[in-house]
Scaffold this active site. Structure first.
Site, PDB file in Angstrom:
ATOM      1  N   SER A   1       0.836  -1.212   0.000  1.00  0.00           N
ATOM      2  CA  SER A   1       0.000   0.000   0.000  1.00  0.00           C
ATOM      3  C   SER A   1       0.867   1.256   0.000  1.00  0.00           C
ATOM      4  O   SER A   1       2.089   1.190   0.190  1.00  0.00           O
ATOM      5  CB  SER A   1      -0.889   0.003   1.233  1.00  0.00           C
ATOM      6  OG  SER A   1      -0.081   0.221   2.388  1.00  0.00           O
TER       7      SER A   1
ATOM      8  N   ASP B   1      -0.990  -1.570  -4.282  1.00  0.00           N
ATOM      9  CA  ASP B   1      -2.323  -1.235  -3.756  1.00  0.00           C
ATOM     10  C   ASP B   1      -2.529   0.281  -3.851  1.00  0.00           C
ATOM     11  O   ASP B   1      -1.738   1.061  -3.315  1.00  0.00           O
ATOM     12  CB  ASP B   1      -2.364  -1.702  -2.288  1.00  0.00           C
ATOM     13  CG  ASP B   1      -3.746  -1.634  -1.680  1.00  0.00           C
ATOM     14  OD1 ASP B   1      -4.739  -1.727  -2.424  1.00  0.00           O
ATOM     15  OD2 ASP B   1      -3.823  -1.504  -0.440  1.00  0.00           O
ATOM     16  N   HIS B   2      -3.588   0.701  -4.525  1.00  0.00           N
ATOM     17  CA  HIS B   2      -3.938   2.124  -4.665  1.00  0.00           C
ATOM     18  C   HIS B   2      -2.789   2.975  -5.197  1.00  0.00           C
ATOM     19  O   HIS B   2      -2.449   4.015  -4.599  1.00  0.00           O
ATOM     20  CB  HIS B   2      -4.434   2.716  -3.332  1.00  0.00           C
ATOM     21  CG  HIS B   2      -5.730   2.127  -2.877  1.00  0.00           C
ATOM     22  ND1 HIS B   2      -6.951   2.516  -3.378  1.00  0.00           N
ATOM     23  CD2 HIS B   2      -6.009   1.133  -1.996  1.00  0.00           C
ATOM     24  CE1 HIS B   2      -7.916   1.806  -2.813  1.00  0.00           C
ATOM     25  NE2 HIS B   2      -7.367   0.950  -1.974  1.00  0.00           N
TER      26      HIS B   2
ATOM     27  N   GLY C   1     -11.625  -2.817   1.196  1.00  0.00           N
ATOM     28  CA  GLY C   1     -12.162  -2.510   2.525  1.00  0.00           C
ATOM     29  C   GLY C   1     -12.906  -3.671   3.154  1.00  0.00           C
ATOM     30  O   GLY C   1     -13.868  -3.476   3.895  1.00  0.00           O
ATOM     31  N   ALA C   2     -12.426  -4.894   2.904  1.00  0.00           N
ATOM     32  CA  ALA C   2     -13.179  -6.076   3.364  1.00  0.00           C
ATOM     33  C   ALA C   2     -13.219  -6.209   4.885  1.00  0.00           C
ATOM     34  O   ALA C   2     -14.138  -6.818   5.421  1.00  0.00           O
ATOM     35  CB  ALA C   2     -12.593  -7.340   2.752  1.00  0.00           C
ATOM     36  N   SER C   3     -12.263  -5.608   5.584  1.00  0.00           N
ATOM     37  CA  SER C   3     -12.282  -5.701   7.057  1.00  0.00           C
ATOM     38  C   SER C   3     -13.603  -5.223   7.627  1.00  0.00           C
ATOM     39  O   SER C   3     -14.075  -5.743   8.636  1.00  0.00           O
ATOM     40  CB  SER C   3     -11.158  -4.845   7.666  1.00  0.00           C
ATOM     41  OG  SER C   3      -9.909  -5.294   7.243  1.00  0.00           O
TER      42      SER C   3
ATOM     43  N   ASN D   1      -9.630  -7.476  -0.763  1.00  0.00           N
ATOM     44  CA  ASN D   1      -8.520  -6.829  -0.057  1.00  0.00           C
ATOM     45  C   ASN D   1      -8.774  -6.725   1.445  1.00  0.00           C
ATOM     46  O   ASN D   1      -9.806  -6.204   1.863  1.00  0.00           O
ATOM     47  CB  ASN D   1      -8.359  -5.389  -0.560  1.00  0.00           C
ATOM     48  CG  ASN D   1      -7.845  -5.311  -1.981  1.00  0.00           C
ATOM     49  OD1 ASN D   1      -7.737  -6.319  -2.670  1.00  0.00           O
ATOM     50  ND2 ASN D   1      -7.533  -4.111  -2.423  1.00  0.00           N
TER      51      ASN D   1
HETATM   52  P1  13P Z   1      -9.277  -2.643   4.906  1.00  0.00           P
HETATM   53  O1  13P Z   1      -8.071  -2.051   5.556  1.00  0.00           O
HETATM   54  O2  13P Z   1     -10.522  -1.896   5.266  1.00  0.00           O
HETATM   55  O3  13P Z   1      -9.371  -4.101   5.075  1.00  0.00           O
HETATM   56  O4  13P Z   1      -9.105  -2.363   3.325  1.00  0.00           O
HETATM   57  C1  13P Z   1      -8.063  -2.961   2.627  1.00  0.00           C
HETATM   58  C2  13P Z   1      -7.972  -2.446   1.243  1.00  0.00           C
HETATM   59  O5  13P Z   1      -8.957  -2.177   0.593  1.00  0.00           O
HETATM   60  C3  13P Z   1      -6.654  -2.315   0.642  1.00  0.00           C
HETATM   61  O6  13P Z   1      -6.729  -1.825  -0.660  1.00  0.00           O
HETATM   62  O1  G3H Z   2      -6.527   0.643   1.089  1.00  0.00           O
HETATM   63  C1  G3H Z   2      -5.551   0.765   1.811  1.00  0.00           C
HETATM   64  C2  G3H Z   2      -5.344  -0.071   2.993  1.00  0.00           C
HETATM   65  O2  G3H Z   2      -6.421   0.020   3.869  1.00  0.00           O
HETATM   66  C3  G3H Z   2      -4.083   0.201   3.720  1.00  0.00           C
HETATM   67  O3  G3H Z   2      -3.722   1.510   3.666  1.00  0.00           O
HETATM   68  O4  G3H Z   2      -1.401   0.940   4.467  1.00  0.00           O
HETATM   69  O5  G3H Z   2      -1.857   3.045   3.234  1.00  0.00           O
HETATM   70  O6  G3H Z   2      -2.700   2.723   5.575  1.00  0.00           O
HETATM   71  P1  G3H Z   2      -2.340   2.080   4.274  1.00  0.00           P
HETATM   72 ZN    ZN Z   3      -8.392  -0.439  -0.915  1.00  0.00          ZN
END
Ligand code: 13P
Ligand code: G3H
Ligand code: ZN
Length: 318
Positions: free
Chosen positions: A50, A82-83, A209-211, A246
């Site tokens: 990320s 990621d992103h 954002g599956a958490s 994710n």
């Molecule tokens: P969460 O941190 O909410 O699980 O989201 C993960 C995510 O979407 C990483 O791209």
């Molecule tokens: O979508 C991103 C993840 O939730 C993790 O983000 O590691 O940049 O805080 P981060």
């Molecule tokens: Zn994400």
């Protein structure tokens, strides 16, 4: 084995009705936790780096951790961005050996999102690397949005069709109601929207954002917060064709929980590894929970055969 790309894995998941977990690679213990559990469960896995991980560990360290883990593993492992924030970061990751990219142009106007995503797919596809792109906006919990505002940010199915045509992206992070960074699994997804987007696009859909998303299975050894009998769960999303899921926050919380418990038991501990290891073990149980929920266990080998070394043979610690 060497890293694999996400292209074939996601297509297979889409065809066979399961999802592949994409777990965030923030430090060595988390990477080991994911890879050991993937071996034990014989599951393909995506380790993703990320923006926060790049800021924390640096691109080189973060990517080397995942590459090393993949080399030691017998299950297929993908190194995913990621992103990704912009064109240059995606190119840097290509050069660093990532086998899957993401451009998140959700803050841009649709035309600009399409334009930049297209530039990235063109260059990545020229060397066989797939690209995920975001449509709509998957917000963060820190944005403090109302449910109506989250809904307004969801991906538009008509735009999705145009977006896939214009970008030629390989998978779509479509905003369907989830929110990043939630500590409880209480957020329902909009399955109707998911169905509509799937019908119009055909590419593998990615759930972010599956958490924070509802899921119904109780698993006392791992997650505690689970609500039953609700529409829009992770299980529904998989049934309706989500192929990559994710998870980051849950792993981070598990790591902290494991360490806190270890500290409470041994307040005078001087060996940091005695605290880090319980953190890692707590992450493993959460990863196992999700791998089984996603149905990717036993899917490491194409013919379903279990092969290779046992995870217990990957030993880094006493
Ligand atoms: P969460 O941190 O909410 O699980 O989201 C993960 C995510 O979407 C990483 O791209
Ligand atoms: O979508 C991103 C993840 O939730 C993790 O983000 O590691 O940049 O805080 P981060
Ligand atoms: Zn994400």
């Amino acid at each position: 084995m060497p890293l694999v790309t996400s292209k074939e894995l996601l297509q297979r998941a889409q065809a066979e009705g399961f999802a592949i977990g994409a777990f965030n690679a923030n430090n060595m213990e988390c990477v080991q936790a994911v890879i050991e559990t993937a071996e034990e469960e014989q599951s393909p896995v995506i380790l993703q780096v990320s923006q926060g991980a790049i800021a924390y560990a640096g691109l080189e360290f973060a990517s080397m951790l995942v590459k090393t883990a993949a080399e030691l593993a017998t299950v297929p492992v993908v190194l995913h961005l990621d992103h990704g924030t912009d064109f240059l970061q995606n190119v840097r990751c290509l050069r660093a050996g990532f086998t899957s990219l993401m451009f998140d142009g959700s803050a841009l106007r649709l035309d600009d999102n399409i334009k930049t995503t297209r530039k990235i797919t063109e260059i990545a596809h020229s060397i066989g690397i797939p690209v995920e792109a975001e449509l709509g906006k998957i917000p963060k919990i820190e944005d403090n949005l109302t449910p109506e505002q989250v809904e307004d940010l969801m991906a538009d199915p008509e735009q999705a069709e145009k977006f896939i045509e214009g970008t030629e992206c390989d998978s779509l992070a479509a905003a369907i109601g989830s929110v990043h960074g939630m500590k409880e699994s209480i957020q329902p997804l909009n399955i109707e929207r998911l169905d509509d987007i799937r019908r119009r696009t055909g590419v593998p859909i990615v759930l972010h954002g599956a958490s924070g998303v509802l899921c119904t299975r109780e698993d006392a050894s791992a997650k505690q917060v689970k609500l039953a009998n609700h529409e829009g769960t992770i299980e529904d999303a998989i049934k309706h064709g989500v192929s990559k899921i994710n998870v980051a926050t849950e792993l981070s919380m598990a790591f902290l929980r494991g360490m806190k418990e270890a500290f409470a038991e041994r307040p005078n501990e001087k060996d940091m590894r005695k605290v880090l290891l319980p953190g890692k073990n707590a992450v493993k149980e959460v990863v196992r929970y999700y791998i089984r929920l996603f149905g990717s266990n036993g899917k490491a080998a194409k013919n379903g055969a279990v092969s290779g070394i046992q995870a217990s043979e990957i030993k880094y610690h006493e």
